[in-house]
Structures are given as C-alpha cells and as structure tokens.
Enzyme design. Structure first.
Site, PDB file in Angstrom:
ATOM      1  CB  CYS A  74      -0.879  -0.031   1.242  1.00  9.13           C
ATOM      2  SG  CYS A  74      -1.749   1.504   1.579  1.00  9.13           S
ATOM      3  CG  HIS A  85      -0.721  -5.775  11.597  1.00  9.81           C
ATOM      4  ND1 HIS A  85      -0.281  -5.308  10.377  1.00  9.81           N
ATOM      5  CD2 HIS A  85      -2.069  -5.799  11.527  1.00  9.81           C
ATOM      6  CE1 HIS A  85      -1.323  -5.049   9.605  1.00  9.81           C
ATOM      7  NE2 HIS A  85      -2.424  -5.339  10.289  1.00  9.81           N
ATOM      8  CD  GLU A 133       0.981  -0.896   8.225  1.00 11.67           C
ATOM      9  OE1 GLU A 133       1.334   0.274   8.435  1.00 11.67           O
ATOM     10  OE2 GLU A 133      -0.215  -1.228   8.092  1.00 11.67           O
ATOM     11  CB  THR A 173      -1.416   2.646   7.659  1.00 10.13           C
ATOM     12  OG1 THR A 173      -1.365   1.304   7.188  1.00 10.13           O
ATOM     13  CG2 THR A 173      -0.179   3.406   7.225  1.00 10.13           C
TER      14      THR A 173
END
Length: 87
Positions: A18, A46, A48, A86
């Site tokens: 992303c 996570h 990310e 994010t």
C-alpha cells in the site's frame, strides 16, 4: 525478507505494498539514516509492523501496548522520531 526468499526460489517478486505503508517505510528509513532512534507504534505480530521493522536499519523500538511504553528505554532522547502503523 519475503523478496529475498522469492529471488532464491527464482521467482520475480511483485511489490503490492500500500502506498501509505510504503511512506511509513520511507519515513522510518529517512530518520534512521539521520541517526534518529525510531519508535514504531502498532499492533504486535501484525504483518505491516513486521515488514516495517524489516525495512528500517538502525534502532527501532516497538510499542504495541501501554506496558511497552512503561518499559521503553531509549539511548538518547535527541534525536528521536516515531512512526505508526496505518489503519
């Protein structure tokens, strides 16, 4: 990293990260290169967060909950920067 594993298997990696996540990576890298200690705030385990940690060389402190804040120990307070996962 995943890209390295793909290359070893003779696969062509495709970066589908992303754009907002890529920006977090760039900002973390930019500050790490300037000698900042980085605080990364996000969710433990996570993908990310794990990927962001893998993209930043230098000192990165991960904060996933209030207990992590209580035990945070930075070597020097200046310079220091923070980035966040994010949503």
């Amino acid at each position: 990293m995943v890209e390295n594993d793909a290359v070893k298997r003779q696969l062509e990696p495709i970066d589908a990260t992303c754009p907002l996540v890529s920006k977090v990576h760039r900002e973390g890298q930019k500050y790490a290169k300037r000698g900042y200690e980085i605080i990364l705030i996000g969710h433990d385990n996570h993908s990310e967060v794990e990927r962001t940690l893998g993209h930043i060389s230098g000192t990165v402190h991960f904060i996933g909950n209030l207990e992590d804040v209580a035990s945070l120990e930075v070597r020097k307070l200046d310079p220091i920067a923070y980035i966040t996962q994010t949503n």
